[in-house]
Structures are given as structure tokens and as C-alpha cells.
Design a protein around this motif. Structure first.
Motif, PDB file in Angstrom:
ATOM      1  N   GLU A  53       0.853  -1.173   0.000  1.00  0.00           N
ATOM      2  CA  GLU A  53       0.000   0.000   0.000  1.00  0.00           C
ATOM      3  C   GLU A  53       0.891   1.225   0.000  1.00  0.00           C
ATOM      4  N   GLU A  54       0.812   2.016  -1.059  1.00  0.00           N
ATOM      5  CA  GLU A  54       1.570   3.255  -1.111  1.00  0.00           C
ATOM      6  C   GLU A  54       0.815   4.276  -0.278  1.00  0.00           C
ATOM      7  N   PHE A  55       1.460   4.721   0.783  1.00  0.00           N
ATOM      8  CA  PHE A  55       0.778   5.601   1.724  1.00  0.00           C
ATOM      9  C   PHE A  55       1.662   6.798   1.997  1.00  0.00           C
TER      10      PHE A  55
ATOM     11  N   ARG B  91      -7.080   8.490   3.575  1.00  0.00           N
ATOM     12  CA  ARG B  91      -5.874   8.130   2.825  1.00  0.00           C
ATOM     13  C   ARG B  91      -5.509   6.676   3.062  1.00  0.00           C
TER      14      ARG B  91
ATOM     15  N   SER C   3      -5.386   3.876   0.112  1.00  0.00           N
ATOM     16  CA  SER C   3      -4.197   3.087  -0.227  1.00  0.00           C
ATOM     17  C   SER C   3      -4.496   1.590  -0.169  1.00  0.00           C
TER      18      SER C   3
END
Length: 171
Positions: free
Chosen positions: A112-114, A128, A132
Motif C-alpha cells: 500500500e503506497e501511503f 488516505r 491506499s
């Protein structure tokens, strides 16, 4: 390169942890916890499916190499010197299975790009975090669908090559 990826993943995880700790300071409502558990279960379900697909592909690749590695005289054995076309066809049949393995591995390694920079407050961080999670689940599901299609293609090609080998030996 691996060191850079490791450092990037640590930074990414730290930002997620900090954001989660910020959200946790205010007691989260039961709806947030239920949503988070649902996403985590879906992510785990995809990971299990991807692991099973990877294991299945490994089995198919092993089975697909059987004509090349079989003892001479076995029904599916081929001789590279005299049956080069069948050997090459067998190897071509393995390519979709290798592509499927690559797709499954790519999906398993997808995180998960967070990024919590510029966000303040629980609500923004929660949105957000959910975004993600949903993005990674969608990407993993898409890669799994493609891996399944490549596996079916590789299995079908392998069966066709086996039929050609048997037909060549019978005629």
C-alpha cells in the motif's frame, strides 16, 4: 538496488504507522475498525490466492518440463537432437506459466503506497489509509486475474504439445 527498495519500504511503513498512531489517539469508532478489518481480510484473502497460484504455477512448470527431462522411451519423452521442434514447442508452452509467476510475485510484493505528508486530522488520515488499501487490493486483484489467464494459456499450450508428442510417437 535491493537496499534502496528496503529503505523505501521502511520509510513507507513508518509513515503508515505514524498515521495509524495519530488516528488511534482519538478512540476510533466501531465503523472504522470494521472497515479496516474488512480490508485486511480481503488483502489476506488475495495473498492466500496469490500464494496458491504461485504454487500451482510451479507445479505446472515442473510438469511441463517432463517431456524434456523424461527418460528416453517414456511416452512423453522427447529427444532434443531429433525432435527439436517438439522441444522448442514445449519450452514455448512454459513461457505463459513463467509470465503468470511473474505477475503473481509482482502482486504479492505490491504494498500500500501511503503518504501522510500534508494531512492533518484523523478523518484525512483514515481516508488516505482506506484509499491506499483499496488501491493495492484493486491492483492485486487485477494482477491475479491476468496471472490466471496466463496460467490457463500455458496449461492449454502444454497439453497441446503433449498431444503432439504422443501423436508423433504413435504415427
Amino acid at each position: 538496488m535491493a537496499l534502496i527498495l528496503t529503505v523505501m519500504s521502511l520509510i513507507s511503513f513508518r509513515s503508515r504507522l505514524r498515521a495509524f498512531q495519530t488516528m488511534r489517539c482519538d478512540p476510533p469508532d466501531p465503523g472504522f475498525i470494521a472497515d479496516l478489518e474488512f480490508l485486511e481480510n480481503r488483502d489476506l484473502d488475495l495473498s492466500v490466492r496469490l500464494g496458491a497460484m504461485l504454487g500451482f504455477n510451479a507445479l505446472l512448470i515442473t510438469i511441463g518440463t517432463h517431456p524434456i527431462s523424461a527418460s528416453p522411451g517414456a511416452p512423453l519423452s522427447v529427444d532434443a537432437a531429433t525432435q527439436a521442434g517438439l522441444v522448442l514447442a514445449n519450452l514455448v508452452g512454459l513461457v505463459p506459466l513463467v509470465v503468470s509467476c511473474f505477475l503473481a510475485l509482482r502482486a504479492m510484493l505490491l504494498g500500500e503506497e501511503f503518504d501522510a505528508e500534508g494531512l492533518e486530522g484523523d478523518t484525512a488520515l483514515r481516508h488516505r489509509l482506506f484509499a491506499s488499501f483499496v488501491h493495492s487490493i484493486d491492483a492485486q486483484a487485477r494482477l491475479l486475474r491476468h496471472a490466471i489467464r496466463w496460467t490457463i494459456a500455458g496449461g492449454a499450450l502444454t497439453l497441446l504439445v503433449w498431444a503432439a508428442i504422443l501423436f508423433d510417437k504413435m504415427v
